[in-house]
Design an enzyme around this catalytic site. Structure first.
Site, PDB file in Angstrom:
ATOM      1  N   ARG A   1       0.821  -1.212   0.000  1.00  0.00           N
ATOM      2  CA  ARG A   1       0.000   0.000   0.000  1.00  0.00           C
ATOM      3  C   ARG A   1       0.856   1.265   0.000  1.00  0.00           C
ATOM      4  NH1 ARG A   1      -3.076  -1.730   5.257  1.00  0.00           N
ATOM      5  NH2 ARG A   1      -0.889  -2.237   5.621  1.00  0.00           N
TER       6      ARG A   1
ATOM      7  N   TYR B   1      -4.620 -14.318  15.038  1.00  0.00           N
ATOM      8  CA  TYR B   1      -3.453 -14.312  14.133  1.00  0.00           C
ATOM      9  C   TYR B   1      -3.050 -15.755  13.811  1.00  0.00           C
ATOM     10  CZ  TYR B   1       1.234 -13.705  12.255  1.00  0.00           C
ATOM     11  OH  TYR B   1       2.339 -13.769  11.444  1.00  0.00           O
TER      12      TYR B   1
HETATM   13  P1  NDP Z   1       6.330  -5.895   8.088  1.00  0.00           P
HETATM   14  O1  NDP Z   1       5.289  -5.152   8.854  1.00  0.00           O
HETATM   15  O2  NDP Z   1       7.722  -5.386   8.109  1.00  0.00           O
HETATM   16  O3  NDP Z   1       5.865  -6.066   6.561  1.00  0.00           O
HETATM   17  C1  NDP Z   1       4.551  -6.386   6.220  1.00  0.00           C
HETATM   18  C2  NDP Z   1       4.353  -6.097   4.750  1.00  0.00           C
HETATM   19  O4  NDP Z   1       3.006  -6.471   4.380  1.00  0.00           O
HETATM   20  C3  NDP Z   1       4.505  -4.624   4.429  1.00  0.00           C
HETATM   21  O5  NDP Z   1       5.217  -4.474   3.231  1.00  0.00           O
HETATM   22  C4  NDP Z   1       3.073  -4.150   4.246  1.00  0.00           C
HETATM   23  O6  NDP Z   1       3.028  -3.100   3.296  1.00  0.00           O
HETATM   24  C5  NDP Z   1       2.424  -5.411   3.668  1.00  0.00           C
HETATM   25  N1  NDP Z   1       0.974  -5.388   3.831  1.00  0.00           N
HETATM   26  C6  NDP Z   1       0.268  -5.420   4.982  1.00  0.00           C
HETATM   27  N2  NDP Z   1      -1.043  -5.312   4.718  1.00  0.00           N
HETATM   28  C7  NDP Z   1      -1.162  -5.221   3.366  1.00  0.00           C
HETATM   29  C8  NDP Z   1      -2.254  -5.065   2.479  1.00  0.00           C
HETATM   30  N3  NDP Z   1      -3.519  -5.000   2.935  1.00  0.00           N
HETATM   31  N4  NDP Z   1      -2.022  -5.004   1.151  1.00  0.00           N
HETATM   32  C9  NDP Z   1      -0.744  -5.066   0.683  1.00  0.00           C
HETATM   33  N5  NDP Z   1       0.340  -5.208   1.470  1.00  0.00           N
HETATM   34  C10 NDP Z   1       0.125  -5.264   2.794  1.00  0.00           C
HETATM   35  O7  NDP Z   1       6.283  -7.376   8.663  1.00  0.00           O
HETATM   36  P2  NDP Z   1       7.027  -8.735   8.196  1.00  0.00           P
HETATM   37  O8  NDP Z   1       7.962  -8.485   7.108  1.00  0.00           O
HETATM   38  O9  NDP Z   1       7.516  -9.364   9.423  1.00  0.00           O
HETATM   39  O10 NDP Z   1       5.766  -9.578   7.691  1.00  0.00           O
HETATM   40  C11 NDP Z   1       5.723 -10.200   6.420  1.00  0.00           C
HETATM   41  C12 NDP Z   1       5.003 -11.531   6.540  1.00  0.00           C
HETATM   42  O11 NDP Z   1       5.758 -12.379   7.399  1.00  0.00           O
HETATM   43  C13 NDP Z   1       3.599 -11.463   7.139  1.00  0.00           C
HETATM   44  O12 NDP Z   1       2.773 -12.341   6.416  1.00  0.00           O
HETATM   45  C14 NDP Z   1       3.805 -11.972   8.569  1.00  0.00           C
HETATM   46  O13 NDP Z   1       2.643 -12.550   9.100  1.00  0.00           O
HETATM   47  C15 NDP Z   1       4.901 -12.996   8.335  1.00  0.00           C
HETATM   48  N6  NDP Z   1       5.661 -13.402   9.495  1.00  0.00           N
HETATM   49  C16 NDP Z   1       6.364 -12.479  10.225  1.00  0.00           C
HETATM   50  C17 NDP Z   1       7.092 -12.895  11.321  1.00  0.00           C
HETATM   51  C18 NDP Z   1       7.847 -11.941  12.211  1.00  0.00           C
HETATM   52  O14 NDP Z   1       8.175 -12.314  13.342  1.00  0.00           O
HETATM   53  N7  NDP Z   1       8.150 -10.741  11.757  1.00  0.00           N
HETATM   54  C19 NDP Z   1       7.170 -14.322  11.688  1.00  0.00           C
HETATM   55  C20 NDP Z   1       6.367 -15.185  10.875  1.00  0.00           C
HETATM   56  C21 NDP Z   1       5.677 -14.738   9.810  1.00  0.00           C
HETATM   57  P3  NDP Z   1       2.098  -1.796   3.383  1.00  0.00           P
HETATM   58  O15 NDP Z   1       1.853  -1.510   4.822  1.00  0.00           O
HETATM   59  O16 NDP Z   1       2.919  -0.751   2.677  1.00  0.00           O
HETATM   60  O17 NDP Z   1       0.865  -2.163   2.629  1.00  0.00           O
HETATM   61  C1  8X3 Z   2       5.067 -14.165  13.673  1.00  0.00           C
HETATM   62  C2  8X3 Z   2       5.687 -15.040  14.707  1.00  0.00           C
HETATM   63  O1  8X3 Z   2       5.401 -15.867  17.088  1.00  0.00           O
HETATM   64  O2  8X3 Z   2       5.161 -13.475  16.696  1.00  0.00           O
HETATM   65  O3  8X3 Z   2       4.252 -14.888  12.825  1.00  0.00           O
HETATM   66  O4  8X3 Z   2       3.452 -15.006  15.998  1.00  0.00           O
HETATM   67  S1  8X3 Z   2       4.866 -14.843  16.180  1.00  0.00           S
END
Ligand code: NDP
Ligand code: 8X3
Length: 256
Positions: free
Chosen positions: A38, A157
């Site tokens: 976004r 979540y």
């Molecule tokens: P960030 O918040 O750094 O990145 C999340 C990304 O998702 C951003 O680029 C954001 O972009 C995008 N996003 C969120 N909502 C939307 C939307 N409605 N449309 C388009 N893009 C969207 O977090 P992470 O990099 O950590 O997260 C990435 C993925 O990894 C997620 O699926 C998360 O659940 C998963 N994950 C993360 C973990 C962690 O500990 N960090 C562990 C396990 C899984 P923008 O806001 O510009 O739209």
């Molecule tokens: C992100 C990892 O453990 O914070 O998916 O849910 S945790």
């Protein structure tokens, strides 16, 4: 190792964290990067960096994956030379709140379900038929250890990430007989904006999540995503689960 040189890789949620690292990592292999999120300004900065550093082609577009009509329009409206998506990284996602059921904001539940489950489905539906037609493709979903175990106050979540796991497996079953591969990368704690978003911008609370341990970094996850994508075409990695060494379960974290 399969070459991705000049192949098109679509990364959703590339404006931050894991998605941004994945876009950089695929660009470093010479892939052409199609990316969305976004926040357009952040995408523009990343596009500039990638174009300058790797001379790889980049096409960035703003997209809210929760909006099915916008997803369909964005994918159908891609310039001709950007249509043949080879790898789709379904990464866009978020957590909102850490609240015991039945509490928590309904708007938080909806945002997580709409983004992590429905958004992933909309993008998949828009992209995968083209992969089947072209006889090549790979869908890599970013799940979580939260799709393997439920932790207190994280039920919604976790439910979305259990859903990502089910959808990954279901898609692999349903695409059997086509050459399209389906994988999931499921990380534990990765230091990104994830906790900042979860706690609605409360930076102090977010920083505490990673205190006293070395968490994973987004490049660690990008590395695994690239590894899945670069296996030979007859190899389909189904699941990669990655933990920080200091984390042994969703709730057991060793802190010093
Ligand atoms: P960030 O918040 O750094 O990145 C999340 C990304 O998702 C951003 O680029 C954001 O972009 C995008 N996003 C969120 N909502 C939307 C939307 N409605 N449309 C388009 N893009 C969207 O977090 P992470 O990099 O950590 O997260 C990435 C993925 O990894 C997620 O699926 C998360 O659940 C998963 N994950 C993360 C973990 C962690 O500990 N960090 C562990 C396990 C899984 P923008 O806001 O510009 O739209
Ligand atoms: C992100 C990892 O453990 O914070 O998916 O849910 S945790």
């Amino acid at each position: 190792m399969l070459s991705l040189k000049d192949k098109i890789v679509l990364v959703t949620g590339a404006s931050s964290g894991i998605g941004r690292s994945a876009a950089r990592a695929f660009a470093a292999l010479g892939a052409k990067i199609l990316m969305c999120a976004r926040r357009g300004e952040r995408l523009a900065e990343l596009a500039k960096e990638i174009e300058g550093g790797h001379r790889a082609g980049v096409h960035a577009f703003r997209l809210d994956v929760r909006d099915q009509a916008a997803v369909d329009e964005a994918i159908a409206g891609l310039p001709e030379e950007w249509r043949a998506v080879e790898v789709l990284v379904n990464n866009a996602g978020l957590s909102r709140g850490l609240d015991k059921l039945p509490g928590g904001l309904v708007s938080d539940w909806e945002e997580m379900i709409d983004t992590n489950v429905k958004g992933l489905l909309y993008v998949t539906r828009a992209v995968v038929p083209g992969m089947i037609e072209r006889g090549r493709g790979h869908v890599i979903n970013i799940g979580s250890i939260a799709g393997h175990e439920v932790y207190p106050a994280g039920a919604v979540y976790c439910a979305t990430k259990f859903a990502v796991r089910a959808l990954t497996k279901g898609l692999r079953l349903d695409l059997n007989g086509t050459p399209v591969r389906v994988s999931e990368v499921a990380p534990g704690m990765v230091e990104t904006d994830f906790s900042l978003v979860r706690f609605h911008g409360d930076g102090k609370r977010a920083a505490k999540v990673y205190q006293g341990l070395t968490p994973l970094g987004p490049d660690d996850i990008a590395d695994a995503v690239v590894w899945c994508a670069t296996r030979p075409l007859h190899v389909n990695v189904s699941d990669v689960v990655i933990w920080p060494t200091a984390q042994a379960s969703a709730t057991l974290v060793h802190r010093t």
